[in-house]
Design an enzyme around this catalytic site. Structure first.
Site, PDB file in Angstrom:
ATOM      1  N   ASP A   1      -1.558   0.028   6.307  1.00 60.31           N
ATOM      2  CA  ASP A   1      -1.672   0.599   7.327  1.00 60.31           C
ATOM      3  C   ASP A   1      -3.548   1.338   7.796  1.00 60.31           C
ATOM      4  O   ASP A   1      -3.373   1.538   8.583  1.00 60.31           O
ATOM      5  CB  ASP A   1      -1.433   2.774   6.780  1.00 60.31           C
ATOM      6  CG  ASP A   1      -2.232   3.361   6.365  1.00 60.31           C
ATOM      7  OD1 ASP A   1      -2.814   3.030   5.014  1.00 60.31           O
ATOM      8  OD2 ASP A   1      -2.907   3.669   6.397  1.00 60.31           O
TER       9      ASP A   1
ATOM     10  N   GLY B   1     -10.604   7.426  -1.641  1.00 61.62           N
ATOM     11  CA  GLY B   1     -10.063   7.520  -3.690  1.00 61.62           C
ATOM     12  C   GLY B   1     -10.773   9.174  -3.628  1.00 61.62           C
ATOM     13  O   GLY B   1     -11.568   9.728  -2.364  1.00 61.62           O
ATOM     14  N   GLY B   2      -9.830   9.787  -4.025  1.00 63.83           N
ATOM     15  CA  GLY B   2      -9.567  11.604  -3.706  1.00 63.83           C
ATOM     16  C   GLY B   2     -11.052  11.965  -4.269  1.00 63.83           C
ATOM     17  O   GLY B   2     -11.433  13.044  -3.716  1.00 63.83           O
TER      18      GLY B   2
ATOM     19  N   GLU C   1     -13.360  10.622  -5.397  1.00 63.87           N
ATOM     20  CA  GLU C   1     -14.766   9.432  -4.390  1.00 63.87           C
ATOM     21  C   GLU C   1     -15.098  10.716  -2.853  1.00 63.87           C
ATOM     22  O   GLU C   1     -16.032  10.744  -2.553  1.00 63.87           O
ATOM     23  CB  GLU C   1     -14.536   8.262  -3.829  1.00 63.87           C
ATOM     24  CG  GLU C   1     -14.926   7.252  -5.227  1.00 63.87           C
ATOM     25  CD  GLU C   1     -13.491   7.537  -5.709  1.00 63.87           C
ATOM     26  OE1 GLU C   1     -11.939   8.421  -6.053  1.00 63.87           O
ATOM     27  OE2 GLU C   1     -13.455   6.358  -6.485  1.00 63.87           O
TER      28      GLU C   1
ATOM     29  N   ASP D   1      -0.484   5.016   1.215  1.00 60.54           N
ATOM     30  CA  ASP D   1      -0.631   6.290   1.271  1.00 60.54           C
ATOM     31  C   ASP D   1      -0.670   5.544   3.013  1.00 60.54           C
ATOM     32  O   ASP D   1      -1.452   4.908   3.233  1.00 60.54           O
ATOM     33  CB  ASP D   1      -2.129   6.845   1.463  1.00 60.54           C
ATOM     34  CG  ASP D   1      -1.950   7.922  -0.415  1.00 60.54           C
ATOM     35  OD1 ASP D   1      -0.635   8.610  -0.311  1.00 60.54           O
ATOM     36  OD2 ASP D   1      -2.369   7.510  -1.295  1.00 60.54           O
TER      37      ASP D   1
ATOM     38  N   HIS E   1     -10.019  17.625  -8.481  1.00 57.92           N
ATOM     39  CA  HIS E   1      -8.741  16.485  -8.028  1.00 57.92           C
ATOM     40  C   HIS E   1      -8.445  16.925  -8.938  1.00 57.92           C
ATOM     41  O   HIS E   1      -6.622  16.520  -8.329  1.00 57.92           O
ATOM     42  CB  HIS E   1      -9.566  15.305  -8.422  1.00 57.92           C
ATOM     43  CG  HIS E   1      -8.775  14.106  -7.223  1.00 57.92           C
ATOM     44  ND1 HIS E   1      -8.159  13.646  -8.147  1.00 57.92           N
ATOM     45  CD2 HIS E   1      -8.662  13.905  -6.476  1.00 57.92           C
ATOM     46  CE1 HIS E   1      -7.738  11.716  -7.297  1.00 57.92           C
ATOM     47  NE2 HIS E   1      -7.934  12.993  -6.058  1.00 57.92           N
TER      48      HIS E   1
ATOM     49  N   THR F   1      -4.483   5.201  -5.044  1.00 54.34           N
ATOM     50  CA  THR F   1      -4.437   6.883  -5.149  1.00 54.34           C
ATOM     51  C   THR F   1      -3.672   7.050  -6.249  1.00 54.34           C
ATOM     52  O   THR F   1      -3.835   5.972  -7.179  1.00 54.34           O
ATOM     53  CB  THR F   1      -2.984   7.065  -4.178  1.00 54.34           C
ATOM     54  OG1 THR F   1      -3.065   8.894  -4.209  1.00 54.34           O
ATOM     55  CG2 THR F   1      -1.240   7.013  -4.929  1.00 54.34           C
TER      56      THR F   1
ATOM     57  N   ASP G   1       0.845  -1.195   0.157  1.00 54.17           N
ATOM     58  CA  ASP G   1      -0.340   0.063  -0.016  1.00 54.17           C
ATOM     59  C   ASP G   1       1.391   1.608   0.146  1.00 54.17           C
ATOM     60  O   ASP G   1       2.316   0.940  -0.127  1.00 54.17           O
ATOM     61  CB  ASP G   1      -0.651  -0.165   1.215  1.00 54.17           C
ATOM     62  CG  ASP G   1      -1.633   1.279   1.189  1.00 54.17           C
ATOM     63  OD1 ASP G   1      -1.914   1.138   0.433  1.00 54.17           O
ATOM     64  OD2 ASP G   1      -1.630   1.827   2.599  1.00 54.17           O
TER      65      ASP G   1
END
Ligand code: XBP
Ligand code: MG
Length: 252
Positions: free
Chosen positions: A180, A53-54, A56, A12, A79, A121, A10
């Site tokens: 995370d 998701g940014g 979203e 972020d 975005h 991301t 992963d």
């Protein structure tokens, strides 16, 4: 018993603590630039992280009435500007890798273990982090970079992990995911992967029941011992997470 052949990372929160001082700041820069009054505080952003998701995340904030309504194309434009701001913050070197990340990556690469990324991301945000926080050489060391809208359903759906495994032609039982967040853990679990979770301030109180190893960070030999929250396979005292631990988890 399955040999460890692959690590899927992963991004972020796992490679680096990008959310609070990276993505959140970049969203707010884009909002300001677009003439919007909305700012996401550290606390509000923590709530919004349940939406992966940014784009979203912005749409969720609109739907709950905290941002003015706008068509999907406007969300996408907003975005896209956010991603540019994020790339600049990363290029400025503001977000270091988390403890132990580079060591584990280097040890695994030297051992011939296939490395891949499976993230929610945006690809260009991922590229910025690889270039500026890891180093350009890592573009060639990851065998797959699975990111963003490449699959329609983002984590907690397992799709991004399934996609990465398909691309690699590696079976899930030979793979350990490094995550995370609760959403990331669920995605890894539902793809049939073992999973090591390295929590952070935003994810510390999430539910990781069933995860193979949950730690405060991967750690280093010369740092204080990590906190171990779940040690499903009784690995003994874990001062810092090593490749040997990841092998044992895969083989368990
Ligand atoms: C975390 C996410 C991402 C980032 C923002 O991804 O949910 O949406 O918060 O990035 P992961 P974008 O933990 O799977 O790496 O704005 O580019 O979506
Ligand atoms: Mg994450």
């Amino acid at each position: 018993m399955a040999e460890l052949k692959c690590l899927l990372w992963d991004v972020d929160g796992t490679l680096a603590d990008t959310e609070r001082d990276g993505h959140r700041v970049a969203f707010n820069m884009a909002f300001e630039e677009a003439g919007l009054d909305r700012r996401w505080s550290v606390e509000t952003y923590g709530e919004l992280l349940k939406v992966t998701g940014g784009k979203e995340r912005i749409k969720f904030d609109i739907q709950r009435g905290d941002m003015p309504d706008m068509p999907d194309e406007k969300v996408a434009e907003l975005h896209a500007r956010k991603t540019i701001h994020y790339q600049t913050l990363i290029a400025d070197g503001l977000i270091p890798l988390r403890a132990g990340v580079l060591r584990l990556l280097e040890d695994a690469y030297a051992a011939g273990i296939t490395l891949g990324v499976a993230t929610t991301t945006t690809p260009s945000a991922l590229d910025a982090l690889i270039e500026h926080s890891l180093g350009k050489v890592w573009f060639d060391r990851f065998a797959v970079l699975a990111a963003g809208d490449i699959v329609p359903a983002k984590k907690p759906a397992p799709d991004i992990y399934n996609y990465a495994l398909d691309q690699l032609g590696i079976a899930p039982e030979h793979t350990v995911a490094l995550e995370d967040s609760g959403n990331g853990w669920l995605a890894a679990r539902d793809a049939g992967l073992k999973c090591v979770v390295t929590i952070n301030d935003y994810t510390a109180n999430q539910d990781f029941t069933g995860a193979d190893l949950v730690v405060s960070e991967f750690g280093e030999a010369d740092r204080p011992a990590v906190d171990v929250l779940i040690n499903k396979h009784n690995l003994g005292d874990v001062h810092h997470v090593t490749l040997d631990h990841l092998r044992k988890i895969c083989e368990a």
